[in-house]
Design an enzyme around this catalytic site. Structure first.
Site, short mmCIF file in Angstrom:
data_model
loop_
_atom_site.label_atom_id
_atom_site.label_comp_id
_atom_site.label_asym_id
_atom_site.label_seq_id
_atom_site.Cartn_x
_atom_site.Cartn_y
_atom_site.Cartn_z
N SER A 1 -13.17 4.38 2.00
CA SER A 1 -12.90 3.06 1.42
C SER A 1 -14.15 2.48 0.77
O SER A 1 -14.09 1.90 -0.32
CB SER A 1 -12.38 2.11 2.50
N GLN B 1 -4.12 -2.97 -1.62
CA GLN B 1 -4.93 -2.39 -2.69
C GLN B 1 -4.64 -3.01 -4.05
O GLN B 1 -5.48 -2.96 -4.94
CB GLN B 1 -4.74 -0.88 -2.74
N GLU C 1 -3.74 1.84 9.10
CA GLU C 1 -4.17 3.24 8.97
C GLU C 1 -4.49 3.87 10.33
O GLU C 1 -4.53 5.10 10.46
CB GLU C 1 -5.39 3.33 8.06
N HIS D 1 3.22 4.96 2.70
CA HIS D 1 1.89 5.56 2.59
C HIS D 1 1.99 7.02 2.14
O HIS D 1 2.93 7.38 1.44
CB HIS D 1 1.15 5.41 3.92
N ARG E 1 -3.77 11.82 8.32
CA ARG E 1 -3.80 11.14 9.62
C ARG E 1 -2.75 11.69 10.59
O ARG E 1 -2.92 11.59 11.81
CB ARG E 1 -3.67 9.64 9.43
N LYS F 1 -8.47 15.50 2.62
CA LYS F 1 -8.28 14.30 1.81
C LYS F 1 -9.37 13.27 2.07
O LYS F 1 -9.85 12.60 1.16
CB LYS F 1 -6.90 13.70 2.10
#
Length: 450
Positions: free
Chosen positions: A32, A189, A335, A362, A407, A432
Site C-alpha cells: 500500500s 481506493q 484485508e 475483492h 490472502r 502478488k
C-alpha cells in the site's frame, strides 16, 4: 464459487509446525505504501528515492505502467544485500524521476486494485490514449463509481458502458478537477485515487463520499498522511474537516527520500503462527506510528489469546497455547479477515467477523471462498449479511483452493501448521504481495527467517 481450473494448478503441502514456533521474520515492504509512493513520486516536481520498496507482482505492475507513461524508475541494490541476509527488497532502492505522462500506451493492471484505480486519474494528465486491461477478475472488480467521478472532473473515458475494465482514458494533458461526489462504499481506493493526483488537477479536488458505510478508512488516512508529507495541503474529516469530505489544494508535490515500512498485513500469517502454536515470532522494524491497517493485529491477536510487546526489536507476539474466539468489526481492516478467519477456525470458541461485506468484491469473493474452503476441511463457517460466523470444529486435511487470492493462500498456510495434510492450491499467488512466501514460511519453522 468455482475452483478456477484448480486441477491444473500445483498443490503445495502446507508444512506442519513441529512444535511452538520461535523465529524472527523480516517481512518485505508495504504494498500500500509502495504503490502510493510511486504515484506521488511520479507526480512530484523533483526526483524521489524509495528505499526498501516491495518487489511483488502488484508493485512491479505499477512501476512498469509508470515507465510506459514516461516516468523514470531506476533500481539499485545495496552491495551488502547478499551478506546481510535481507529478503527481496530489503537492500533495494528505486529512484523515481518524474515526467509529464506520455501516451498512447497500454497498461496491464493484473488484478491489482491499486493499479486499476490509482493510475486512471494520472492517465488523464497525459496527452493521448491510455488503455487499461488486466486479468479476467479485474473486469468484474468495482470501478464504475471512479469512472463517473473522473468524467465529472473533466476526463474523457471510453468503457463501452460497462463501468469496468477494459477501458481507455483519453488524456488531454490536464484535468479541471474541482468538486465531485463518489460512492466509495465498495472500495475506499476510489477516494485515494482521486486524492493522490488531486494536487495536479487545475482546481485541485474536493471529494464527497455519498454512499453507505465507507470501508478501509486506514487506507484513506494513509493516502492523506503521505500527501501531506509530500507537501500537499489536505483537509480531511480526521483533522477537523467535514464528515465524508476530503479537499486537496492544487500545487507542486515534493520529491522525497522515503523508507518503506514493512507490510504489516503481510506479517499477519507469521504472527498467527505464534498464536496457534503457542510460540513466539518477532517482526523487526514494526513502526511505532503507522496508518497501515495491519497495526490492528496487535489488538486483535491480543484479544484472541496472544501477548504483544512492541520495543526496539520490533513487535513480538507470544502465544499462550490457547486461542480465543472473537467478535470483531473488521470494516476498517477488511484485508485481515482471511487470516483472522483461519485463526478463528482453530479457536476454542465461536467467532463473529463483521463489517466486511465489501470483501465479496475483492480479488475473489473472499467470504464465499473462506466459507467453502474451511468447511471442506471439516469446519463450521456460515456467511452473514456482512461477514462470517465461525464455530470451532475438528479440522482434517484436504485441498484448500485459493481462487488466485494471495490472502487465502496465506490463511491456508496458517491452518496447515496444526492441521495435517493441508494442500494449498497455487501458493504462487502469494507473489502478488509477498515474493518467496513458501521459502520464508519454511525458514520461520526452521527458526532462521531473520
Amino acid at each position: 464459487m468455482t475452483d478456477q481450473h484448480s486441477e491444473t494448478l500445483a498443490l503445495w503441502p502446507a508444512p506442519s509446525a513441529p512444535g511452538a514456533v520461535d523465529a524472527t521474520v523480516t517481512v518485505p515492504g508495504s504494498k500500500s505504501v509502495t504503490n502510493r509512493a510511486l504515484i506521488l513520486a511520479a507526480l512530484a516536481a523533483d526526483p524521489s528515492w524509495l528505499r526498501r520498496p516491495l518487489r511483488s507482482r502488484d508493485t512491479l505492475l505499477m512501476a512498469d505502467a509508470l515507465r510506459s507513461l514516461g516516468i523514470g524508475i531506476e533500481e539499485t541494490v545495496a552491495s551488502n544485500t547478499a551478506v546481510s541476509g535481507m529478503p527481496s527488497g530489503r537492500g533495494e532502492a528505486w529512484r523515481v524521476i518524474p515526467a509529464t505522462p506520455q501516451a498512447p500506451v497500454t497498461v496491464d493492471v493484473g488484478n491489482a486494485g491499486t493499479v486499476m484505480r490509482f493510475l486512471p486519474p494520472l492517465a488523464a494528465l497525459a496527452e493521448g490514449a491510455v488503455h487499461f486491461d488486466g486479468d479476467p477478475r479485474s473486469h468484474i472488480r468495482p470501478l464504475g463509481a471512479l469512472i463517473e467521478a473522473l468524467r465529472a472532473l473533466g476526463a474523457r473515458i471510453d468503457d463501452g458502458g460497462r463501468g469496468a475494465l477494459p477501458m481507455t482514458v483519453h488524456g488531454a494533458g490536464s484535468l479541471d478537477g474541482g468538486y465531485v461526489e463518489v460512492d466509495a462504499s465498495s472500495s475506499s481506493q476510489f477516494i485515494s485515487a482521486l486524492l493522490l493526483s488531486g494536487p495536479r488537477f487545475n482546481q485541485g479536488v474536493e471529494v464527497r463520499h455519498t454512499g453507505g458505510r465507507l470501508p478501509s478508512l486506514p487506507h484513506i488516512r494513509m493516502t492523506v498522511d503521505m500527501l501531506r508529507t509530500a507537501g500537499a495541503q489536505v483537509d480531511a474529516p480526521d483533522s477537523g474537516g467535514e464528515p465524508d469530505i476530503w479537499r486537496v489544494t492544487p500545487g507542486a508535490l515534493l520529491g522525497r527520500d522515503l523508507v518503506i515500512e514493512p507490510d504489516l498485513s503481510n506479517a499477519q500469517p507469521f504472527l498467527a503462527a505464534a498464536l496457534v502454536t503457542g510460540g513466539r515470532v518477532t517482526i523487526p522494524d514494526w513502526p511505532v506510528r503507522t496508518t497501515q491497517a495491519g497495526d490492528a493485529l496487535r489488538d486483535i491477536f491480543t484479544r484472541m489469546g496472544g501477548v504483544c510487546v512492541l520495543d526496539d526489536r520490533g513487535l513480538t507476539l507470544t502465544g499462550s497455547g490457547r486461542v480465543h474466539g472473537i467478535d470483531a468489526d473488521l470494516s476498517e481492516v477488511g484485508e485481515l479477515t482471511p487470516g483472522i478467519a483461519a485463526v478463528a477456525a482453530l479457536a476454542e470458541g465461536e467467532s463473529v467477523l463483521r463489517g466486511v461485506a465489501h470483501l465479496r468484491l475483492h480479488e475473489t469473493d473472499r467470504l464465499a471462498a473462506l466459507t467453502k474452503e474451511i468447511n471442506a476441511l471439516g469446519g463450521d463457517v456460515t456467511e452473514t449479511e456482512d461477514g462470517l460466523r465461525i464455530r470451532p470444529r475438528p479440522l482434517r486435511g484436504g485441498v484448500f483452493h485459493t481462487y488466485e487470492d494471495h490472502r487465502l493462500a496465506t490463511a491456508a498456510a496458517v491452518l496447515g501448521l496444526v492441521v495435517k495434510d493441508v494442500e494449498v492450491e497455487n501458493v504462487a499467488t502469494t507473489g502478488k504481495t509477498m515474493p518467496d512466501f513458501p521459502d520464508l514460511w519454511q525458514r520461520m519453522l526452521d527458526g532462521d527467517a531473520a
